[in-house]
Design a protein around this motif. Structure first.
Motif, short mmCIF file in Angstrom:
data_model
loop_
_atom_site.label_atom_id
_atom_site.label_comp_id
_atom_site.label_asym_id
_atom_site.label_seq_id
_atom_site.Cartn_x
_atom_site.Cartn_y
_atom_site.Cartn_z
N THR A 1 -14.18 -7.23 4.37
CA THR A 1 -13.30 -6.08 4.42
C THR A 1 -13.80 -5.01 3.58
O THR A 1 -13.86 -3.86 3.99
N LEU B 1 -15.57 -2.04 -4.05
CA LEU B 1 -14.83 -2.58 -3.03
C LEU B 1 -14.79 -4.06 -2.94
O LEU B 1 -13.78 -4.66 -2.65
N THR C 1 -14.49 -1.14 5.09
CA THR C 1 -13.88 -0.11 4.35
C THR C 1 -15.02 1.12 3.81
O THR C 1 -14.80 2.21 4.30
N LYS C 2 -16.18 0.44 3.68
CA LYS C 2 -17.20 1.43 3.09
C LYS C 2 -17.49 2.04 4.45
O LYS C 2 -18.03 3.10 4.45
N ASN D 1 0.72 -1.32 0.16
CA ASN D 1 0.19 -0.08 -0.02
C ASN D 1 0.82 1.36 -0.05
O ASN D 1 0.34 2.44 -0.02
#
Length: 203
Positions: free
Chosen positions: A173, A189, A177-178, A82
């Motif tokens: 996940t 996503l 994340t949302k 990342n």
């Protein structure tokens, strides 16, 4: 009551058995080397100049996640990720690191602590290639101390018992994340976090 002195701490915890103290070594023994070659996961702890901490998991096929340079030095490869590089930024400020090397199914672990430096190439990079891809960096750690850690934490947690696993106890996940970033599209996503999609970017 807050514990503020070593004396208070020892009064509660006690003192370690001599063998627990004596097992710490300043260099890798052949059994340490065998462990590192068999492990597929290492946790790397770093700290910046002000003491702010970071712990990062490093995973690869066994034999690729740690390279033993010699009995006083190991190297942990860096793969595409990342790009936060929190641990590497810490090392640039404070070279002291701690690692825990894990072998799935085993309760005991191996701890290697020392001073680290970042390198962008070395004669062992080819040995660390996975699917034809060499590491983009490596963290070389000069060993200060190395020792095995007992299995109590893994036994207490039943970590390796599949019947205790509850991966669906939390949302996916993508949903997490949302929740944190509501402006993102959940369908996109979900697709991005599918394992088959995610695996395309591992190396």
């Amino acid at each position: 009551m807050e514990i503020t002195t070593p004396e208070q701490l020892r009064e509660i915890v006690g003192h370690p058995h001599p063998t627990v103290v004596e097992k710490v070594r300043p260099a890798l023994h052949r059994v340490h080397i065998a462990w590192l070659k068999a492990c597929p996961m290492v946790f790397l702890a770093t700290s910046d100049a002000e003491g702010r901490l970071d712990v990062s998991p490093k995973g690869d096929p066994a034999g690729k996640v740690v390279h033993v340079v010699d009995d006083r030095r190991i190297a942990i490869p860096e793969r595409p990720g990342n790009k936060r590089v929190d641990g590497y930024l810490n090392v640039l400020e404070n070279p002291h690191v701690g690692t825990i090397a894990v072998i799935p199914g085993r309760g005991d672990t191996l701890r290697v602590n020392g001073a680290a430096r970042i390198v962008d190439d070395a004669d062992y990079f080819d040995d660390l290639a996975v699917k034809g891809q060499r590491p983009i960096l490596a963290l070389e750690v000069e060993v200060d101390e190395v020792f095995f850690h007992c299995s109590k934490a893994f036994l207490r947690s039943d970590l390796w018992r599949p019947d205790t696993w509850t991966p669906d106890a939390l949302p996916s996940t993508a949903k997490i994340t949302k929740a944190l970033l509501p402006e993102l599209d959940e369908d996109e996503l979900e697709k991005a976090f599918e394992e088959t999609e995610f695996r395309k970017w591992l190396y």
